[in-house]
Design an enzyme around this catalytic site. Structure first.
Site, short mmCIF file in Angstrom:
data_model
loop_
_atom_site.label_atom_id
_atom_site.label_comp_id
_atom_site.label_asym_id
_atom_site.label_seq_id
_atom_site.Cartn_x
_atom_site.Cartn_y
_atom_site.Cartn_z
N LYS A 23 -2.20 -13.04 58.71
CA LYS A 23 -2.97 -14.21 59.13
C LYS A 23 -4.41 -13.80 59.45
O LYS A 23 -5.36 -14.41 58.98
CB LYS A 23 -2.30 -14.84 60.35
CG LYS A 23 -2.73 -16.25 60.65
CD LYS A 23 -2.03 -16.77 61.91
CE LYS A 23 -0.59 -17.15 61.65
NZ LYS A 23 0.15 -17.48 62.89
N ARG A 93 -2.60 -16.83 68.55
CA ARG A 93 -1.65 -16.94 67.45
C ARG A 93 -1.07 -15.60 67.04
O ARG A 93 -1.80 -14.64 66.84
CB ARG A 93 -2.35 -17.54 66.22
CG ARG A 93 -3.29 -18.68 66.51
CD ARG A 93 -4.08 -19.10 65.27
NE ARG A 93 -3.23 -19.60 64.21
CZ ARG A 93 -3.68 -19.93 63.00
NH1 ARG A 93 -4.97 -19.77 62.71
NH2 ARG A 93 -2.85 -20.38 62.09
N GLY A 102 7.06 -19.05 61.51
CA GLY A 102 7.69 -19.64 62.69
C GLY A 102 8.56 -18.71 63.52
O GLY A 102 9.17 -19.14 64.49
N MET A 104 7.62 -16.03 65.25
CA MET A 104 7.01 -15.60 66.50
C MET A 104 6.23 -16.77 67.10
O MET A 104 6.27 -17.86 66.58
CB MET A 104 6.11 -14.41 66.25
CG MET A 104 6.92 -13.16 65.98
SD MET A 104 5.88 -11.81 65.55
CE MET A 104 5.11 -12.39 64.09
N ARG A 337 -1.85 -18.11 53.06
CA ARG A 337 -0.98 -16.98 52.78
C ARG A 337 -0.31 -17.23 51.44
O ARG A 337 -0.28 -18.37 50.95
CB ARG A 337 0.07 -16.81 53.87
CG ARG A 337 0.99 -18.01 53.98
CD ARG A 337 1.98 -17.85 55.12
NE ARG A 337 2.68 -19.11 55.37
CZ ARG A 337 3.18 -19.48 56.52
NH1 ARG A 337 3.08 -18.70 57.56
NH2 ARG A 337 3.81 -20.62 56.66
N HIS A 453 9.82 -25.57 58.84
CA HIS A 453 10.29 -24.19 58.87
C HIS A 453 11.61 -24.04 58.12
O HIS A 453 11.83 -23.07 57.41
CB HIS A 453 10.46 -23.71 60.32
CG HIS A 453 9.15 -23.43 60.98
ND1 HIS A 453 8.15 -22.74 60.34
CD2 HIS A 453 8.67 -23.73 62.20
CE1 HIS A 453 7.12 -22.62 61.16
NE2 HIS A 453 7.41 -23.23 62.29
N GLU A 750 33.87 9.87 39.13
CA GLU A 750 34.10 9.10 40.35
C GLU A 750 34.84 9.92 41.40
O GLU A 750 35.05 9.46 42.52
CB GLU A 750 34.85 7.81 40.04
CG GLU A 750 36.07 8.02 39.17
CD GLU A 750 36.64 6.71 38.63
OE1 GLU A 750 36.33 5.66 39.17
OE2 GLU A 750 37.41 6.78 37.65
N SER A 769 30.14 8.12 32.83
CA SER A 769 29.89 6.82 33.44
C SER A 769 30.23 6.95 34.92
O SER A 769 31.38 7.17 35.28
CB SER A 769 30.76 5.76 32.77
OG SER A 769 30.59 4.53 33.42
N GLY A 771 31.37 5.98 38.18
CA GLY A 771 32.08 4.87 38.81
C GLY A 771 31.73 4.90 40.28
O GLY A 771 32.38 5.53 41.09
N THR A 772 30.61 4.25 40.61
CA THR A 772 30.04 4.45 41.94
C THR A 772 30.86 3.81 43.05
O THR A 772 30.69 4.16 44.21
CB THR A 772 28.59 3.96 42.00
OG1 THR A 772 28.54 2.65 41.45
CG2 THR A 772 27.68 4.88 41.22
N CYS A 837 28.47 2.33 36.15
CA CYS A 837 29.15 1.05 36.09
C CYS A 837 29.62 0.77 37.52
O CYS A 837 29.52 1.60 38.38
CB CYS A 837 30.30 1.09 35.10
SG CYS A 837 31.57 2.28 35.52
N TYR A 857 21.66 4.18 31.24
CA TYR A 857 22.01 2.77 31.31
C TYR A 857 22.62 2.38 32.65
O TYR A 857 23.06 3.24 33.41
CB TYR A 857 22.98 2.40 30.18
CG TYR A 857 24.36 3.00 30.32
CD1 TYR A 857 25.36 2.31 30.99
CD2 TYR A 857 24.66 4.25 29.78
CE1 TYR A 857 26.63 2.85 31.13
CE2 TYR A 857 25.92 4.80 29.92
CZ TYR A 857 26.90 4.10 30.61
OH TYR A 857 28.14 4.64 30.76
P1 ADP Z 1 2.84 -20.21 62.77
O1 ADP Z 1 2.79 -18.80 62.34
O2 ADP Z 1 4.09 -20.59 63.48
O3 ADP Z 1 2.43 -21.17 61.70
P2 ADP Z 1 0.19 -20.52 63.80
O4 ADP Z 1 -0.47 -19.46 64.60
O5 ADP Z 1 -0.23 -20.62 62.38
O6 ADP Z 1 1.74 -20.34 63.93
O7 ADP Z 1 -0.12 -21.86 64.56
C1 ADP Z 1 0.75 -22.91 64.77
C2 ADP Z 1 0.07 -24.21 64.42
O8 ADP Z 1 -1.07 -24.41 65.21
C3 ADP Z 1 -0.37 -24.27 62.99
O9 ADP Z 1 -0.13 -25.55 62.48
C4 ADP Z 1 -1.84 -24.01 63.08
O10 ADP Z 1 -2.54 -24.59 62.02
C5 ADP Z 1 -2.21 -24.63 64.39
N1 ADP Z 1 -3.37 -23.97 64.99
C6 ADP Z 1 -3.47 -22.65 65.25
N2 ADP Z 1 -4.69 -22.35 65.72
C7 ADP Z 1 -5.38 -23.50 65.77
C8 ADP Z 1 -6.70 -23.84 66.15
N3 ADP Z 1 -7.55 -22.91 66.57
N4 ADP Z 1 -7.06 -25.11 66.05
C9 ADP Z 1 -6.21 -26.05 65.62
N5 ADP Z 1 -4.95 -25.81 65.23
C10 ADP Z 1 -4.52 -24.54 65.30
MG MG Z 2 0.85 -20.89 60.60
MG MG Z 3 37.36 3.84 39.64
#
Ligand code: ADP
Ligand code: MG
Ligand code: MG
Length: 897
Positions: A23, A93, A102, A104, A337, A453, A750, A769, A771-772, A837, A857
């Protein structure tokens, strides 16, 4: 860089992924490219690792550096962090090296307190907005920093709306949010005995600490395990100035994919909500609107977004998943991403990008995850099937899945562990449900869109998913959902079709998967690259044809015992085993001979022009006999009359014979070539049947390349003896053709002793061959059935072993035996062909090993042939890349001096 832990967005770039997280690196890259990214800075993954090295304490000097970076933000934006007059708010973030959607935590609106919220009211003239932001902060903070369950906050919100007769969040006014802020703060005090921190700096410190901690939460750990992300990597933290999608109707937030992540079509694809903030779209609590509607709602913003999406895709040369927010008509990009996608989409996008001149074929081949192909070739719902369609939701991740309905992740996990197939049904899935998604065949939700998510995670795992199916009225506590006047209970069977979004009652007929044009194209590229041959394990002409359709270059393993188990043959096989004399045995074998001959003719015809490797009988004989306990029961219940005397005697004879053949440990008992040496007439019959089939096929003009494989050799004399028998039989049946038909004789390797004495064995073998399966059993000393049923899962869970060695070949142990056998076998027999195999032949990682070990093979089940073709090409590309980089490494000191 500000100190050693902190880097401003202006300073980084996409290549710094391992230190800034995905990110952070991409925010930096976009900032450089001049895209509208709110300013901010990144705390490095190294700081996180340091945090964990010191018993979860923030590294010394870290927060000072963060405050310095923050001071620059304040100057840039002319606002103050914690300043009630011009409050600066930030998001804190998480962002790891590999995207973990989602898994963390992130906290928004940091910097708000009882004073600054009033400043925000004054600055915007919008008290409803300011208090909405504040209650979100207190809620997220309570949840993430103090670990209070989200549901407790949700409940207070729900009660407030009920008390005031309001339906939706958007109906709540400033006073409502203000009341809720007080209630949330009181909740925190009740639950933790602490106050929600008013000092902005304390908020920031606690938030950073909590994001580091979230690296180690349960769902993130599960996700990392599934996706093989190392636990030691750590997460970065991004601190970024807030922009607001919740200020009014000319504001909003959304997610957009540059192509359809489900089908791969080249269209902008995504969802948005007006007057909403961050998580609202991805969390799946409100079902958002399709991105196309944005064009009508905010045409300028849409045009700018579309242009940015194209730019980002071209820049990264791959489909992107982009987060955006619109504040008062202005577009901001908050994240980009590489987008997770279904197997179908992976293929289509890869092939399209080659056609568009963006990627080379080799790059496209490298990008497709081999494991996903397996999912592509799974059956789909038959087009002519009569379906009891209960409802239609969003087609979030393709594939059909049938299973019993469960309503929570824990039950899904438990039932799946007990061998049931389950469909996880939830109102919405949160990242906490990941273990349930993993255990389920498929996922069905009633709320949340294609970018929720649940959908993203399911696609990443290749699981079918239908989401946002609002017709379902789910009552999880009651264990039911109602739909279209019907009630479906926990344990009932449903089918979901993730390609069409259909939810269907009961099990439905499926049809075989087709090879699409894209798949054929990609595999054709893979075939040009790979050096490993890919052949199939097939025991009958039908499987052989299927395998050939999927691109198999022959049969690497035909298990003849399967031919003995059909209802018409089993009685003859039993008669053969039970015969008291050699004559009796020969009589039964004589009846089996023409049947075996027909089997082999079928295989040879199906594989016209390609080699077919036939393994002589392998399992212990008792496997063909009736069960002892059953026989005893039958004897007990048989009537004592005169007429039944013969029957009783016959039963007693059977019992004697079964007892005589009983073995304490059949895996290590009288099986494989041991059987062939003690009962030579069995193998002779099989070999004769093979050569008779060869003769017929030759006469028909079929090109046969027969290979005879002797199982379970542990000592060279075993192979020597049996090879002589094969050669003799060839001459007896084929006369002059014996030489010209070019048959081969080889052995399975084998038994560890066979691998160790490969140099002695190889002169008598045209091929080895591996035979794992058995080789793994005997190398580890695990009997597979016992190990997998008892301790192996625990071993993997407790990280005693990294993988189940029956799924992923153990390079260090079993692999070493293979390497040894190949090396020494080739020394004494340079023409020796080698291959694997067994199930490892269809596992991408193990295929990588086979390539490196120099095997010729791999042989795997027909459905895994495409996967193996791709994995073999990837192994070649990987090995080439490694060779190049180690050559460069070797040159470096020379250049330096
Ligand atoms: P995740 O990895 O769970 O997507 P993010 O860090 O991307 O977590 O953020 C969660 C949500 O909050 C996302 O929808 C993101 O776009 C929004 N968000 C994060 N930082 C900001 C910011 N500075 N202003 C507005 N929205 C934000
Ligand atoms: Mg995000
Ligand atoms: Mg065998």
């Amino acid at each position: 860089m500000i100190g050693n832990w902190v880097m401003r967005f202006e300073e980084g770039h996409a290549g710094m992924n391992s230190i800034l997280g995905g990110k952070g690196a991409n925010l930096a890259e976009m900032t450089r490219a001049g895209l509208p990214v709110p300013p901010g800075f990144t705390i490095t993954t190294e700081a996180c690792r340091e945090y964990y090295r010191h018993g979860s304490t923030l590294p010394e000097g870290l927060m000072e550096q963060a405050y310095r970076a923050l001071a620059e933000l304040e100057r840039q934006l002319e606002k103050g962090f914690g300043d009630a007059n011009r409050p600066l708010l930030v998001s804190v973030r998480s962002g790891s090296v590999h995207s973990m959607p989602g898994m963390m935590d992130t906290i928004l609106n940091v910097g708000l307190n009882d004073d600054t919220v009033e400043g925000l009211v004054r600055a915007t003239g919008n008290p409803r907005f300011a208090y909405d932001c504040y209650r979100r902060l207190v809620q997220m903070f309570g949840n993430v920093v103090f670990g209070i369950e989200g549901i407790l906050f949700e409940r207070l919100l729900h009660e407030l709306k009920t008390a005031r007769g309001l339906e939706q969040d958007r109906d709540v006014d400033a006073d409502g949010w203000k009341t809720l802020v007080r209630q949330f703060q009181a909740l925190i005090r009740r639950q933790t005995g602490q106050d929600f921190p008013q000092a902005a700096r304390d908020q920031l410190t606690l938030a950073v600490d909590a994001v580091f901690r979230s690296w180690d939460n349960a769902r993130a750990k599960v996700y990392r395990k599934v996706h093989r992300i190392p636990d030691s990597q750590g997460t970065a933290v991004n601190v970024q100035a807030m922009v607001f999608g919740n200020r009014g109707e000319d504001c909003g937030t959304g997610v957009v994919f540059t192509r359809d992540p489900s089908t791969g079509r080249n269209v902008l694809y995504g969802e948005f909500l007006t007057n909403a903030q961050g998580e609202d779209v991805v969390a799946g609590s409100r079902t958002p609107r399709a991105i196309a509607e944005l064009e009508t709602v905010m045409p300028d913003v849409y045009a700018q977004l579309a242009a940015t999406a194209r730019k980002l895709e071209a820049h990264y040369r791959d489909m992107q998943d982009i987060e955006f927010t619109v504040e008062s008509g202005r577009l901001y990009i908050l994240q980009t991403r590489t987008g997770k996608r279904s197997a179908q989409a992976t293929l289509k996008i890869g092939v399209d990008l080659v056609a568009e001149g963006v990627l080379t074929p080799a790059e496209a081949v490298r990008r497709v995850e081999a494991g996903h192909l397996d999912q592509l070739l799974h059956p789909t719902i038959r087009s002519d099937a009569e379906l009891d369609v209960l409802a239609v939701g969003l087609p979030a991740s393709p594939g059909a899945a049938t299973g019993q309905v469960v309503f929570d992740a824990d039950t899904a996990e438990r039932w799946a562990a007990a061998g049931k197939r389950v469909i996880l049904v939830r109102a919405e899935t949160t990242p906490e449900d990941i273990h349930g998604v993993l255990a389920a065949e498929g996922v069905l939700t009633s709320r949340g869109g294609m970018t929720s998510h649940a959908a993203v995670v399911a696609r990443g795992m290749g699981k079918p998913c239908v989401c946002g199916c609002e017709a379902l009225a789910i009552d999880a506590e009651d264990g039911t959902f109602a739909v279209a006047g019907a009630v479906v209970r926990e344990g009932d069977c449903v089918t979901i079709d993730g390609a069409s979004g259909r939810v269907i009652r009961g099990e439905v007929p499926l049809q075989e998967a087709e090879m699409t044009a894209e798949l054929r194209q990609l595999l054709a590229w893979a075939d040009d690259i790979r050096t490993l041959r890919v052949v199939a394990n097939a025991d009958n002409p039908e499987d052989a044809r299927k395998a050939r359709e999927f691109g198999a270059e022959g049969i690497g393993l035909c298990r003849t015992e399967h031919m003995f188990l059909t209802p018409d043959r089993l009685p003859i096989v039993q008669a053969m085993i039970l015969a008291e004399t050699r004559e009796g045995r020969l009589e039964a074998l004589g009846r089996l001979l023409p049947m075996q001959r027909d089997d082999f003719e079928g295989l040879f015809r199906a594989m016209d022009g390609l080699p077919v490797s036939i393994r002589l009988l392998d399992p212990p004989l008792h496997e063909f006999l009736p069960n002892l306990e059953e026989l005893k029961a039958r004897l007990e219940h048989s009537p004592a009359g005169v007429g039944s005397l013969v029957e009783r005697q016959e039963l007693e004879r059977l019992i004697r014979k079964v007892k005589a053949l009983h073995e304490v440990n059949p895996m290590l008992g009288q099986r494989g070539c041991r059987l062939g040496i003690l009962y030579p007439e069995i193998y002779e019959m099989q070999v004769e049947a093979i050569f008779l089939a060869v003769q017929t096929c030759l006469a028909e003009g079929v090109k046969v390349l027969p290979e005879i494989m002797i199982p379970l050799v542990g000592h060279v004399n075993e192979l020597k003896l049996l090879r002589e028998m094969v050669d003799r039989t060839a001459v007896r049946v084929l006369h002059g053709d014996a030489l010209t038909c070019g048959y081969k004789v080889g052995t399975m390797i084998e038994v560890p002793r066979a691998a160790l004495t490969a140099a002695q064995i190889a002169p008598y073998a045209d091929f080895f061959s591996f035979g794992t399966n058995d080789l793994t059993q005997m190398t580890y000393g695990y009997s597979r059935d016992d190990a997998e049923g008892k301790f192996l899962t625990a071993y993997v869970d407790r990280e005693v072993l990294a993988h189940n060695p029956f799924q992923v070949l153990d390079r260090e142990g079993v692999g070493q035996l293979i390497e040894w056998a190949v090396e020494h076998g080739l020394k004494s027999q340079p023409a020796l062909k080698t291959g694997v195999c067994g199930e490892h032949g269809g596992d991408p990682q193990s295929i990588g090993f086979c390539h490196e070990a120099g095997l010729d093979y791999v042989s795997c089940s027909p459905y895994r042939i495409p996967l193996a073709r791709l994995a073999a090409a990837q192994a070649k590309l990987e090995a080439d890349a490694n060779a190049v980089s180690s050559a460069a490494e070797a040159l470096r000191p020379a250049v330096g001096h």
